[in-house]
Design a protein around this motif. Sequence first.
Motif, mmCIF file in Angstrom:
data_model
loop_
_atom_site.group_PDB
_atom_site.id
_atom_site.type_symbol
_atom_site.label_atom_id
_atom_site.label_comp_id
_atom_site.label_asym_id
_atom_site.label_seq_id
_atom_site.Cartn_x
_atom_site.Cartn_y
_atom_site.Cartn_z
ATOM 1 N N LEU A 111 0.843 -1.202 0.000
ATOM 2 C CA LEU A 111 0.000 0.000 0.000
ATOM 3 C C LEU A 111 0.878 1.253 0.000
ATOM 4 O O LEU A 111 0.568 2.249 -0.652
ATOM 5 N N THR A 137 -0.902 4.873 -0.878
ATOM 6 C CA THR A 137 -2.206 4.915 -0.228
ATOM 7 C C THR A 137 -2.111 5.829 1.001
ATOM 8 O O THR A 137 -1.089 5.816 1.681
ATOM 9 N N THR A 189 -2.213 7.221 4.737
ATOM 10 C CA THR A 189 -1.842 6.478 5.952
ATOM 11 C C THR A 189 -3.054 5.935 6.697
ATOM 12 O O THR A 189 -3.037 4.791 7.180
ATOM 13 N N ALA A 190 -4.115 6.740 6.796
ATOM 14 C CA ALA A 190 -5.300 6.305 7.531
ATOM 15 C C ALA A 190 -5.886 5.052 6.888
ATOM 16 O O ALA A 190 -6.252 4.090 7.567
ATOM 17 N N GLU A 191 -5.928 5.068 5.572
ATOM 18 C CA GLU A 191 -6.456 3.929 4.811
ATOM 19 C C GLU A 191 -5.580 2.694 5.042
ATOM 20 O O GLU A 191 -6.080 1.587 5.244
ATOM 21 N N ASP A 249 -3.677 2.031 7.650
ATOM 22 C CA ASP A 249 -3.905 1.533 9.003
ATOM 23 C C ASP A 249 -5.197 0.736 9.094
ATOM 24 O O ASP A 249 -5.250 -0.329 9.706
ATOM 25 N N ALA A 250 -6.235 1.259 8.452
ATOM 26 C CA ALA A 250 -7.525 0.588 8.509
ATOM 27 C C ALA A 250 -7.452 -0.786 7.850
ATOM 28 O O ALA A 250 -7.944 -1.782 8.393
ATOM 29 N N ARG A 251 -6.817 -0.831 6.684
ATOM 30 C CA ARG A 251 -6.761 -2.113 5.974
ATOM 31 C C ARG A 251 -5.883 -3.130 6.697
ATOM 32 O O ARG A 251 -6.211 -4.317 6.755
ATOM 33 N N LYS A 288 -6.386 -5.997 -1.489
ATOM 34 C CA LYS A 288 -7.732 -6.128 -2.067
ATOM 35 C C LYS A 288 -7.673 -6.514 -3.547
ATOM 36 O O LYS A 288 -8.151 -5.777 -4.421
#
Lengths: 362, 292
Positions: A106, A111, A113-115, A117-119, A157
């Motif tokens: 990622l 991508t 950073t928040a995304e 961490d979430a993934r 993904k």
Amino acid sequence: MNKNMTDTGVVLTDIRKSFGNLEVIHSIDLKIAEGSFVVFVGPSGCGKSTLLRMIAGLEEVTDGEIEIKGRDVTDLDPSDRGIAMVFQSYALYPHMSVRDNLAFGLKMAHTPTAEIDARVAAASSILKIDHLLDRRPGQLSGGQRQRVAIGRAIVRKPDVFLFDEPLSNLDAELRVSMRIEIARLHRELGNTMIYVTHDQTEAMTLADMIVVLRDGRVEQTGSPRDVYEDPANAFVAGFIGSPRMNLLNAEWAGDGYVLTGGQRIASALSASLLKPGERATFGIRPEHLSVSMTATAESLRAKVDFYEYLGGTQFLYCQLDDGQAVVAEHRSPIAIKDNEVVQLTCDPGNRRFFDSSGLRLR
Amino acid sequence: MTTAKVSPSKQRRARKAFRANGAYHAAGIAICLFFLAPFVITFLASFRHGTEARLPPLPPWPTNGLSIDSYLSLDTFGAGIWQHTINSLLVSLATVVLTVAVSLLAGYGFSRYRFPLKNVLFVLIIATLMIPFQSILTPLFIILAKLGLNNSLLGLTLVYVTLQLPFSVFMMRNAFDAVPKEIEEAARIDGARDLRLLVRVLLPLVLPGIATVAIFAFLNAWNEFLAALILLSSNEKYTLPVLMMAVRAGRLGAVNWGAVQAGVAVMTVPCLIVFLLLQRYYMRGLMAGAVK
């Protein structure tokens, strides 16, 4: 899950691969439905891993086209194909923590950073590796490493998951539990998965569709049940199933019977398929042979060389009168000993016949 | 509970372990002393007074109090000790940087790409190790003169890099060969390409190889004497080994042993620092946990 307009996940058209002058994959055509679990199975050197690596983009395609979700990816970089791969050797980055291992792809794709961490959090909770995120791969056990490797695939993904013998480095017990985990993962994620293995238990248990390969050619495709019960040729019949199907040399008597092991066996084949005296192969699975002590009209006389006792069942390794080896499964509580002579009979519906070139006769 | 009763067999085993450990550590300490003694003697001797420095080194420590006379007199040779130390540092560090950069890329190429005559080229590079470099000093001198690089530190650096590369390329190829291909493939699937792949994924994995190459390049460039003597001609360009030769040759037959000791100390310290800085990479098995 997100069902696309096209229901074909991966399409291979006339795929070929040569190393120098040596062609190792000969024109493979394959349609893989979106969301299905496909297993490539075959003996070592049959090209199953090469085929998978071509889909991944790690191996160049000599000729032909690869389509993923309706997009021609034949000449795209591996990272642009919408695939993720799990390697046999895990191939984790040893100098990064588990978290960084998961996030690396990622980060490469910039991508936010928040995304990321979430993934990473989502993937690690699916695989139950949350508590390992700050460790290095060197501090993990084999099963945990394999989970991280799968997690690294999940966070991307991808449209298609590719597995290259992912369980062969694990011990037997762990292999079974990871196998179940992969099946669960497939149900949860619903992605197309392509899985390479030489272990037919994995193939039979995981697959929606099995692709049996030999020498760079597809021998048969179909559901596990199709491939097991309705093999297209003697190779598939002998390869799928454990212990393997008994393939006995036989001769067509010309009157609806074949001769094998000194016995006449009735067949439902139409007489026009073969000429009298022509060589054929008679196939019968060990579990379809029933063992008794009394001879009947169609029973094969066999001497037990040795046996394997497996608790619920007993495998008898026998020799027919003409010296051919045959394996029979015996489920009765009466134990059979070495050097005993038994009579083997089989139901006409379970008999399979193949011509001299190995093709199935129906 | 545990202290209340110690069985005799346990005591016997403890005594035996103590004896074995004692012998092990005594031998280790003896070997350490043996290796450290020359350094200690030189360092201590370099702090003696001028007259005392000429006496035999027994006892090895300064008896008339510490003094930095030797270092001051060392500074009177050539263009001053700082100038020569800087020369040596410039040449050695530039050699390290260039050698690592070139051998990293060359080692990666030889390890991972398929190209015609790959093995022939590789053997050819390794084969140059068999040529004693003293025998090619004359042509090297002529080439450098033609390039206008004689009597320049850059020219000397390029010669050192050239001499250092065969071994370094060999080292780096082995280092890259030891990195499983799957890691690189996983990184390619993750979208790391070319330089990013090399820097983010592979570089940390071949760090032990890089440390080895860097240590060797530094030490060889730092200690090299003959090429420096021949290729450099002006006083203020000399590197430390050339200066040391001048110091050791003495003036009017009298060798200033204090200055020699001080010079040896000055030359040893950077080597120690480099080795101590890099040895943890040199030793560490970084590949653990990558595959299997």
